[in-house]
Write an enzyme that holds these catalytic residues in place. Sequence first.
Site, short mmCIF file in Angstrom:
data_model
loop_
_atom_site.label_atom_id
_atom_site.label_comp_id
_atom_site.label_asym_id
_atom_site.label_seq_id
_atom_site.Cartn_x
_atom_site.Cartn_y
_atom_site.Cartn_z
N SER A 1 -5.62 -8.52 24.89
CA SER A 1 -4.82 -7.85 25.93
C SER A 1 -3.34 -8.03 25.65
CB SER A 1 -5.12 -8.45 27.32
OG SER A 1 -6.49 -8.43 27.63
N ASP B 1 -0.58 -16.23 30.90
CA ASP B 1 -1.52 -15.15 30.62
C ASP B 1 -1.79 -14.29 31.85
OD1 ASP B 1 -1.70 -16.05 27.99
OD2 ASP B 1 -3.32 -17.43 28.48
#
Length: 226
Positions: free
Chosen positions: A139, A148
Amino acid sequence: MTKRKRVAILISGRGSNMESLIRAAQDPDYPAEIVTVVSNRPDAPGLARAKALGIEAVPLDHTKFPSRMTFELKLNGILIERQVDLVCNAGFMRLLTAEFVNRWLDRHLNIHPSLLPAFPGLDTHQRVLDSGAWITGASVHFVRVEMDAGPIVAQAAVPVAPGDTADSLAERVLAAEHRLYPHALELVASGAAYVIDGRVLYTTPGVPLRAAMISPPPLTKSEPQG
């Protein structure tokens, strides 16, 4: 042609994702140019890799600064001096303070080797295997204070193969990362992807406004890897 966005890449290690971004930006039609690479580890192999590709490489040893804030002030100064528009983390192993994150809000990208929000943090591939998941991936997201986290720009799906180890899975995910990150940076630098109310929206026709982009598709053994 619209003026290309000026990009800085932050690294801590070998810089393989850094190299994928630099090589993509060698195309004059790519909407971003890489103007500098900064590493918080002066011995990072990625610094020599950047120099070999004709990019300025700046060692900025975080251990030489009395505090996280003074390190980030110096880092921010480097970015401002070079008139940077966008920042890309590429294996940058430092958590940044809220002040720095907010200074570069929605102009700062990171890549993580999972399909976020699943499996944030470290030891990602072993945790994927331990979970029994059959699909993982990578991602690219805008940076937020939480690790994250942040609006997702693009994702690449990678199947988990029977008999995979953490190392074999990591190798295939990394190959997908090398294709995904240039794609995601192109979306952001061109203005095709942007953040509104904490979500990434797209100007590209046919892309659902709230949908993650699955790109590139999973690789097969018959597909060229280059």
